[in-house]
Design a protein around this motif. Structure first.
Motif, mmCIF file in Angstrom:
data_model
loop_
_atom_site.group_PDB
_atom_site.id
_atom_site.type_symbol
_atom_site.label_atom_id
_atom_site.label_comp_id
_atom_site.label_asym_id
_atom_site.label_seq_id
_atom_site.Cartn_x
_atom_site.Cartn_y
_atom_site.Cartn_z
ATOM 1 N N LEU A 135 -1.269 19.116 54.310
ATOM 2 C CA LEU A 135 -0.039 18.951 53.537
ATOM 3 C C LEU A 135 -0.197 17.846 52.510
ATOM 4 O O LEU A 135 0.161 18.004 51.340
ATOM 5 C CB LEU A 135 1.127 18.636 54.489
ATOM 6 N N VAL A 136 -0.750 16.694 52.947
ATOM 7 C CA VAL A 136 -0.966 15.590 52.015
ATOM 8 C C VAL A 136 -1.887 16.029 50.884
ATOM 9 O O VAL A 136 -1.669 15.704 49.713
ATOM 10 C CB VAL A 136 -1.555 14.371 52.751
ATOM 11 N N GLY A 137 -2.915 16.817 51.244
ATOM 12 C CA GLY A 137 -3.834 17.317 50.221
ATOM 13 C C GLY A 137 -3.114 18.155 49.182
ATOM 14 O O GLY A 137 -3.336 17.998 47.978
ATOM 15 N N ARG A 138 -2.224 19.040 49.647
ATOM 16 C CA ARG A 138 -1.507 19.887 48.698
ATOM 17 C C ARG A 138 -0.581 19.062 47.820
ATOM 18 O O ARG A 138 -0.457 19.307 46.616
ATOM 19 C CB ARG A 138 -0.713 20.967 49.441
ATOM 20 N N VAL A 139 0.065 18.064 48.417
ATOM 21 C CA VAL A 139 0.961 17.208 47.630
ATOM 22 C C VAL A 139 0.176 16.453 46.570
ATOM 23 O O VAL A 139 0.566 16.368 45.403
ATOM 24 C CB VAL A 139 1.709 16.225 48.545
ATOM 25 N N LEU A 140 -0.977 15.904 46.970
ATOM 26 C CA LEU A 140 -1.802 15.168 46.016
ATOM 27 C C LEU A 140 -2.318 16.080 44.913
ATOM 28 O O LEU A 140 -2.342 15.717 43.735
ATOM 29 C CB LEU A 140 -2.971 14.500 46.728
ATOM 30 N N GLU A 141 -2.727 17.293 45.287
ATOM 31 C CA GLU A 141 -3.260 18.216 44.302
ATOM 32 C C GLU A 141 -2.215 18.610 43.270
ATOM 33 O O GLU A 141 -2.512 18.780 42.097
ATOM 34 C CB GLU A 141 -3.835 19.454 44.991
ATOM 35 N N GLU A 142 -0.954 18.729 43.701
ATOM 36 C CA GLU A 142 0.108 19.047 42.749
ATOM 37 C C GLU A 142 0.309 17.917 41.747
ATOM 38 O O GLU A 142 0.768 18.144 40.635
ATOM 39 C CB GLU A 142 1.411 19.326 43.502
ATOM 40 N N GLY A 143 -0.041 16.696 42.140
ATOM 41 C CA GLY A 143 0.096 15.560 41.236
ATOM 42 C C GLY A 143 -1.181 15.219 40.504
ATOM 43 O O GLY A 143 -1.232 14.208 39.813
ATOM 44 N N ALA A 144 -2.216 16.032 40.653
ATOM 45 C CA ALA A 144 -3.502 15.751 40.025
ATOM 46 C C ALA A 144 -3.672 16.572 38.762
ATOM 47 O O ALA A 144 -3.095 17.634 38.602
ATOM 48 C CB ALA A 144 -4.640 16.057 41.001
ATOM 49 N N ASP A 145 -4.477 16.058 37.857
ATOM 50 C CA ASP A 145 -4.894 16.821 36.692
ATOM 51 C C ASP A 145 -6.121 17.648 37.067
ATOM 52 O O ASP A 145 -6.757 17.409 38.093
ATOM 53 C CB ASP A 145 -5.214 15.875 35.536
ATOM 54 N N VAL A 146 -6.456 18.622 36.223
ATOM 55 C CA VAL A 146 -7.612 19.472 36.500
ATOM 56 C C VAL A 146 -8.669 19.260 35.428
ATOM 57 O O VAL A 146 -8.378 18.783 34.335
ATOM 58 C CB VAL A 146 -7.223 20.966 36.573
ATOM 59 N N PHE A 147 -9.916 19.607 35.769
ATOM 60 C CA PHE A 147 -10.967 19.475 34.769
ATOM 61 C C PHE A 147 -11.846 20.727 34.742
ATOM 62 O O PHE A 147 -11.966 21.466 35.718
ATOM 63 C CB PHE A 147 -11.818 18.222 35.010
ATOM 64 N N PHE A 148 -12.440 20.938 33.573
ATOM 65 C CA PHE A 148 -13.366 22.038 33.330
ATOM 66 C C PHE A 148 -14.693 21.450 32.868
ATOM 67 O O PHE A 148 -14.725 20.395 32.235
ATOM 68 C CB PHE A 148 -12.849 22.960 32.209
ATOM 69 N N ARG A 149 -15.773 22.146 33.135
ATOM 70 C CA ARG A 149 -17.073 21.837 32.536
ATOM 71 C C ARG A 149 -17.418 22.997 31.623
ATOM 72 O O ARG A 149 -17.588 24.127 32.083
ATOM 73 C CB ARG A 149 -18.157 21.648 33.599
#
Length: 253
Positions: free
Chosen positions: A24-38
């Motif tokens: 659950l904490v992981g999902r909450v953190l992921e919703e607040g994270a930015d994403v990156f591409f290479r």
């Protein structure tokens, strides 16, 4: 990698979490994270970070770990790899990095109003054309702020998407670039910019129309060699009786 998973592992070492709570904490953190591409680019492989408002950063670093660490230090945000649902955005970003006219949102909210104006002006410089620092300053509403424009370009977090390599010195010479002056010259040559013609004579006029342009303006490119007159500055062209192009606006019209 200093991503969400890495932060969770670090937290879990000091405060054990039940598996379901950790998820659950992981999902909450992921919703607040930015994403990156290479992605591939004219500069080689680059990392592109995207937040809620748009693209925040383009950088060429050696590893995902280094990019995520630098991003967290600069923006105070976590990063996670983009997922399958982001494939369409990845395609648009790759096209924009390659110089194609593809609209992608940019996040300029961390910048001052002057910096945002400069970035928007530079973003509009067409592929294969260049503009001097003084022109960018004037178009951004701050005539005489050439040095300040140079500082904004030196710290540009969105190279290629905001093509700072297309901003040159007022005498037409390439000048510096965050990824080295040599890279700037290579990028401009690949876009077809006639660097030798620009150096010392960045303005071109024709007596057939009485108009003068930036030498790389699409209208200047159509002038036949026998009708081309080179000028070192807009003032020289004006004194010779030419009027400024209304498309590339070498001076305010």
């Amino acid at each position: 990698m200093e991503t969400v998973a890495g932060v969770l592992r670090g937290a879990g070492e000091s405060i054990p979490l039940p598996e379901d709570l950790g998820s659950l904490v992981g999902r909450v953190l992921e919703e607040g994270a930015d994403v990156f591409f290479r992605l591939s680019s004219p500069l080689g492989p680059v990392f592109v970070a995207v937040g809620r408002r748009g693209v925040t950063c383009v950088d060429r670093v050696g590893s995902e770990e280094e990019f995520c660490r630098r991003y967290r230090g600069r923006f105070g945000r976590l990063l996670m790899p983009a997922g399958k649902r982001d494939l369409d955005l990845a395609g648009r970003l790759a096209a924009a990095l390659a110089g194609r006219q593809v609209e992608v949102p940019l996040d300029l909210e961390r910048m001052t109003p002057f910096q945002r104006r400069v970035m928007r002006v530079v973003r509009g410089i067409p592929r294969g054309e260049v503009r001097p620092y003084g022109w960018v300053a004037r178009e951004a509403g701050s005539p005489g702020a050439s040095r300040a424009v140079g500082n904004v370009m030196a710290r540009n977090p969105l190279p290629l998407l905001v093509p700072c390599h297309r901003v040159v010195r007022n005498d037409g010479t390439p000048g510096n670039y965050g990824f080295s002056p040599r890279e700037k010259v290579r990028l401009l040559r690949e876009e077809g910019v006639p660097l030798e013609e620009l150096s010392g004579s960045p303005y071109t006029a024709t007596p057939t129309t009485g108009v003068f342009c930036h030498t790389t303006c699409r209208h200047a490119r159509r002038i036949q060699p026998e009708n081309r007159l080179a000028f070192r500055s807009p003032a020289d062209a004006l004194r010779a009786g030419f009027r400024p192009c209304r498309v590339c606006r070498p001076v305010a019209v």
